[in-house]
Design a protein around this motif. Structure first.
Motif, mmCIF file in Angstrom:
data_model
loop_
_atom_site.group_PDB
_atom_site.id
_atom_site.type_symbol
_atom_site.label_atom_id
_atom_site.label_comp_id
_atom_site.label_asym_id
_atom_site.label_seq_id
_atom_site.Cartn_x
_atom_site.Cartn_y
_atom_site.Cartn_z
ATOM 1 N N ARG A 143 -21.800 31.584 -6.957
ATOM 2 C CA ARG A 143 -22.943 31.911 -8.138
ATOM 3 C C ARG A 143 -24.326 30.850 -7.592
ATOM 4 O O ARG A 143 -25.328 31.374 -7.991
ATOM 5 C CB ARG A 143 -22.104 30.724 -9.342
ATOM 6 N N MET A 144 -24.137 29.511 -7.204
ATOM 7 C CA MET A 144 -25.123 29.128 -6.523
ATOM 8 C C MET A 144 -26.190 29.797 -5.527
ATOM 9 O O MET A 144 -27.642 29.923 -5.710
ATOM 10 C CB MET A 144 -24.978 27.625 -6.047
ATOM 11 N N ALA A 203 -26.345 33.228 -5.633
ATOM 12 C CA ALA A 203 -27.079 34.144 -6.438
ATOM 13 C C ALA A 203 -28.151 33.648 -7.250
ATOM 14 O O ALA A 203 -29.314 34.253 -7.513
ATOM 15 C CB ALA A 203 -25.914 34.928 -7.276
ATOM 16 N N ARG A 204 -28.081 32.286 -7.810
ATOM 17 C CA ARG A 204 -29.125 31.637 -8.620
ATOM 18 C C ARG A 204 -30.118 31.303 -7.903
ATOM 19 O O ARG A 204 -31.236 31.349 -8.307
ATOM 20 C CB ARG A 204 -28.390 30.886 -9.496
ATOM 21 N N ILE A 205 -29.783 30.315 -6.904
ATOM 22 C CA ILE A 205 -30.987 29.460 -6.344
ATOM 23 C C ILE A 205 -30.884 29.875 -4.750
ATOM 24 O O ILE A 205 -31.863 29.119 -4.012
ATOM 25 C CB ILE A 205 -30.724 28.110 -6.591
ATOM 26 N N ARG A 219 -34.005 20.677 -8.017
ATOM 27 C CA ARG A 219 -33.057 21.476 -9.021
ATOM 28 C C ARG A 219 -31.907 20.757 -9.202
ATOM 29 O O ARG A 219 -31.133 20.791 -7.955
ATOM 30 C CB ARG A 219 -33.463 23.009 -8.546
ATOM 31 N N GLY A 243 -26.758 23.864 -12.828
ATOM 32 C CA GLY A 243 -26.067 24.802 -12.215
ATOM 33 C C GLY A 243 -25.671 24.740 -10.772
ATOM 34 O O GLY A 243 -25.299 25.348 -10.092
ATOM 35 N N THR A 244 -25.788 23.256 -10.260
ATOM 36 C CA THR A 244 -25.378 23.128 -8.934
ATOM 37 C C THR A 244 -24.250 22.470 -8.983
ATOM 38 O O THR A 244 -23.617 21.710 -9.926
ATOM 39 C CB THR A 244 -26.465 22.159 -8.220
#
Length: 167
Positions: free
Chosen positions: A45-46, A48-50, A124, A127-128
């Protein structure tokens, strides 16, 4: 003819409600498996996001906190083989997040630092994985934390010993 669907649902619920007996070893291993699974899920997920996996993020955080750190030092801290770390560093360097700075006294040594882009990404937190770890650590007492660190360190040593014995 009567439907068997409600009977199947009831049977499935009964199986799910039944407690599966686990001894201490299996109960502990189940927790480790659950954490490993969640780390993999969060890492994807990380990414994909960052744009960073957990190993890449951890590497970026360590470089940010230790500007000039050597790759060999990072490998030791992260418990990674140098070849594995080399791939992580290459991807971070290609993405423009880190740069190598050759030591003026010893050209064979190159310290790692964050670029401006890497510093921005390092700030940032939402979400990490480290955000989740930070929240958890804030919710436990010091003794619980110390006990968890002790148990996990001992488990790591035991697993390394098993790996070394089978190598």
């Amino acid at each position: 003819m009567a439907s068997t669907e409600p009977a199947r649902s009831t049977a499935a619920a009964a199986v799910l409600a039944r407690e599966i007996p686990l001894d201490d070893v299996l109960r502990f291993m189940r927790l480790i498996w659950a954490i490993d699974h969640e780390l993999e899920r969060v890492s994807k997920r990380m990414e994909a996001r960052i744009g960073l996996t957990i190993p890449q993020r951890l590497t970026l955080l360590l470089i940010g906190q230790n500007p000039g750190i050597l790759a060999s030092e990072l490998a030791e801290v992260l418990h990674l083989h140098r070849g594995t770390l080399s791939g992580i560093l290459r991807r971070l360097e290609q993405a423009g997040y880190i740069e190598r700075t050759v030591d003026a006294r010893d050209a064979r040594r190159a310290g790692l630092t964050l670029t401006r882009s890497g510093q921005g990404l390092n700030r940032r937190r939402a979400g990490t994985f480290e955000d989740a770890v930070r929240r958890m650590l804030e919710s436990v007492r010091g003794g619980e934390r110390a006990a968890a660190e002790h148990v996990l360190s001992r488990l790591g040593a035991e697993l390394r010993a098993v790996g070394d014995a089978t190598a």
